[in-house]
Design an enzyme around this catalytic site. Structure first.
Site, PDB file in Angstrom:
ATOM      1  N   GLU A 165       0.805  -1.223   0.000  1.00  0.00           N
ATOM      2  CA  GLU A 165       0.000   0.000   0.000  1.00  0.00           C
ATOM      3  C   GLU A 165       0.843   1.282   0.000  1.00  0.00           C
ATOM      4  O   GLU A 165       0.857   2.035   0.995  1.00  0.00           O
ATOM      5  CB  GLU A 165      -0.960   0.000   1.193  1.00  0.00           C
ATOM      6  CG  GLU A 165      -1.940  -1.147   1.155  1.00  0.00           C
ATOM      7  CD  GLU A 165      -2.872  -1.192   2.361  1.00  0.00           C
ATOM      8  OE1 GLU A 165      -2.666  -0.436   3.320  1.00  0.00           O
ATOM      9  OE2 GLU A 165      -3.811  -2.001   2.345  1.00  0.00           O
ATOM     10  N   GLU A 359      -5.649  -8.500   0.360  1.00  0.00           N
ATOM     11  CA  GLU A 359      -6.264  -8.165   1.652  1.00  0.00           C
ATOM     12  C   GLU A 359      -7.753  -7.910   1.456  1.00  0.00           C
ATOM     13  O   GLU A 359      -8.150  -7.160   0.551  1.00  0.00           O
ATOM     14  CB  GLU A 359      -5.657  -6.896   2.271  1.00  0.00           C
ATOM     15  CG  GLU A 359      -4.352  -7.110   2.960  1.00  0.00           C
ATOM     16  CD  GLU A 359      -3.868  -5.874   3.719  1.00  0.00           C
ATOM     17  OE1 GLU A 359      -4.702  -5.054   4.143  1.00  0.00           O
ATOM     18  OE2 GLU A 359      -2.635  -5.748   3.865  1.00  0.00           O
TER      19      GLU A 359
HETATM   20  O1  IFM Z   1      -4.119  -3.494   9.020  1.00  0.00           O
HETATM   21  C1  IFM Z   1      -4.075  -2.920   7.761  1.00  0.00           C
HETATM   22  C2  IFM Z   1      -2.916  -3.467   6.957  1.00  0.00           C
HETATM   23  O2  IFM Z   1      -1.689  -3.309   7.602  1.00  0.00           O
HETATM   24  C3  IFM Z   1      -2.828  -2.761   5.622  1.00  0.00           C
HETATM   25  N1  IFM Z   1      -4.076  -2.769   4.953  1.00  0.00           N
HETATM   26  C4  IFM Z   1      -5.266  -2.403   5.678  1.00  0.00           C
HETATM   27  C5  IFM Z   1      -5.332  -3.166   6.986  1.00  0.00           C
HETATM   28  C6  IFM Z   1      -6.603  -2.774   7.766  1.00  0.00           C
HETATM   29  O3  IFM Z   1      -6.621  -1.419   8.011  1.00  0.00           O
END
Ligand code: IFM
Length: 455
Positions: A165, A359
């Site tokens: 990210e 994710e």
């Molecule tokens: O916990 C985070 C992760 O580290 C990166 N993406 C979003 C998740 C939830 O906020």
């Protein structure tokens, strides 16, 4: 829910080093920007830090056994650069490499593919002291670190992910004050955007130079999906998504990005050769998806000279509107159609790369229940419903032609949720932070059965 995903579809779950490991002062690890930030009064909810987290540096065997029970095909975890390169002198820390080697080897014993994220936000503080992501030296340091890791683990890692990210690592961290180092520079975050893109390419080159094409290469992005006014959506897409995807996948920044940031950024930090370096062939693009935004153009003047903190510099004349519920415990709206739309749009624009959902998950107000027989449970029906609906949306996208090869649920465990500390629980495993006891939530059992019912 019937599992109609193809037999070779990769089901997994994910974590990140600073969110789970703890042991911040052990075995030669140096401080990271998240140690500094979380120890800054007022920076995180209740002053929470990752000092202990889920203590996975010590309990890694127990956590990997959970993965084995879950029956996942792959585990996405990050390597902490502060454990591998704890000083600026470039000498790797053997104890750090040993730790991750144990994890990789144990995963392989279980038949679980290691998916390694090289950078999930825990930049060594010594690099930040020299300018962090505002300094291109950091990009080269990340390339060197990637080579060190690849030399040790290269023959055993299934997929290398360079960055997690970069939107958060630049805009939220340098543009705003929400994440480490929390500088709040507004448009001053654009050099960080570029240096992250450069670091991505340098890391791919470094690892590929050692491992060749035995592993897969990827990067993961949260790609905010906006609904509403078309101009606002287009502008945000340029700033939040294409500022990363176009250089990494096409070797150029969109001209429109330069146009809309005119007056707030001159992009003179792009040096000859940078875009060629950033643009490296990759096999997979990791998509992070949680929710959507609703936006509109405000009546403020266009392209103001922004100087203050901003999570999206260049977009101060765009308003974020309330979204329709229901919302998760993060306040994020639940919009499975947004996942379908994101996958379709990304594939439409970048058809050359396969996609993987690296994710997706939900923060819930989980309650630990102690049964009469003393066993414990967490009945997180909302999370199961969320996952079912998002898996269904992903399957529709797959059926409609998106080359989607995997899905990683965030997260294996409740953990340190950055600014929100331990107040938000994303895990499919409950962690009692007082005792570090792990309890499988109903969503864990649901996911286990869902994976097992494939084919
Ligand atoms: O916990 C985070 C992760 O580290 C990166 N993406 C979003 C998740 C939830 O906020």
């Amino acid at each position: 829910m019937e599992n109609t995903f193809p037999k070779d579809f990769v089901f997994g779950t994910a974590t990140a080093a600073y969110q789970i490991e703890g042991a911040v002062n052990e075995d030669g690890r140096c401080p990271s920007i998240w140690d500094t930030f979380s120890h800054t009064p007022g920076a995180t909810f209740a002053g929470d830090t990752g000092d202990v987290a889920t203590d996975s540096y010590h309990r890694w065997r127990e956590d990997l056994a959970l993965l084995n029970d879950l029956g996942v095909d792959a585990y996405r975890f990050s390597i902490a650069m502060p454990r591998i390169m704890p000083t600026p002198n470039g000498i790797p820390n053997a104890k750090g490499l040993d730790f991750y080697e144990r994890i990789v080897d144990t995963l392989l014993e279980y038949g679980i593919k290691p998916v390694v994220t090289l950078y999930h936000w825990d930049l060594p503080q010594y690099l930040e002291d020299a300018g962090g992501w505002l300094n291109r030296v950091t990009s080269y340091a990340l390339g060197d670190y990637a080579a060190v890791v690849a030399k040790r683990l290269g023959d055993r890692v299934d997929t290398w992910t360079t960055l997690n990210e970069p939107w958060c690592a630049s805009y939220l961290s340098y543009g705003a004050k929400e994440q480490a180092p929390g500088l709040g520079l507004g448009p001053g975050a654009f050099p960080a955007v570029h240096h992250l893109n450069l670091a991505h390419g340098l890391m791919v080159q470094a690892v590929r130079g050692i491992v060749g094409d035995k592993s897969k290469y990827s990067v993961t992005l949260n790609m905010p999906f906006n609904r509403g006014d078309a101009d606002a959506c287009h502008r945000l897409d340029l700033i939040a998504n294409r500022a990363f995807l176009d250089p990494m996948l096409r070797g150029r920044y969109p001209d429109e990005l330069f146009a809309i940031t005119k007056g707030i950024c001159d992009w003179s930090f792009i040096q000859p050769g940078d875009l060629e370096n950033a643009h490296q062939p990759i096999d997979l693009l990791g998509v992070h998806y949680y929710s959507t935004n609703r936006v509109a153009m405000s009546d403020r003047p266009q392209f103001p000279q922004e100087t203050g903190p901003s999570t999206c510099p260049g977009a101060s004349d765009i308003d974020w509107l309330p979204t329709d519920g229901p919302h998760t415990d993060m306040g994020w709206n639940i919009d499975p159609q947004g996942l379908y739309d994101t996958l379709m749009r990304v594939h439409d624009r970048y058809p050359e790369v396969d996609l993987v959902i690296t994710e997706n998950g939900m923060a819930c107000r989980d309650q630990l229940v102690v049964n009469e027989d003393g066993t414990k449970a967490v009945h997180d029906a909302d999370r199961i419903d969320y996952l079912e609906r998002h898996f269904a949306a992903a399957k529709r996208a797959l059926d409609d032609g998106v080359p989607l090869s995997g899905y990683f649920v965030w997260s294996l465990l409740d953990n340190f949720e950055w600014y929100f500390g331990y107040a938000k629980r994303f895990g499919i495993t409950y962690v009692d932070y007082a005792t570090q006891e792990r309890t499988k939530k109903d969503s864990f059992l649901w996911y286990r059965d869902f994976i097992a019912s494939r084919g």
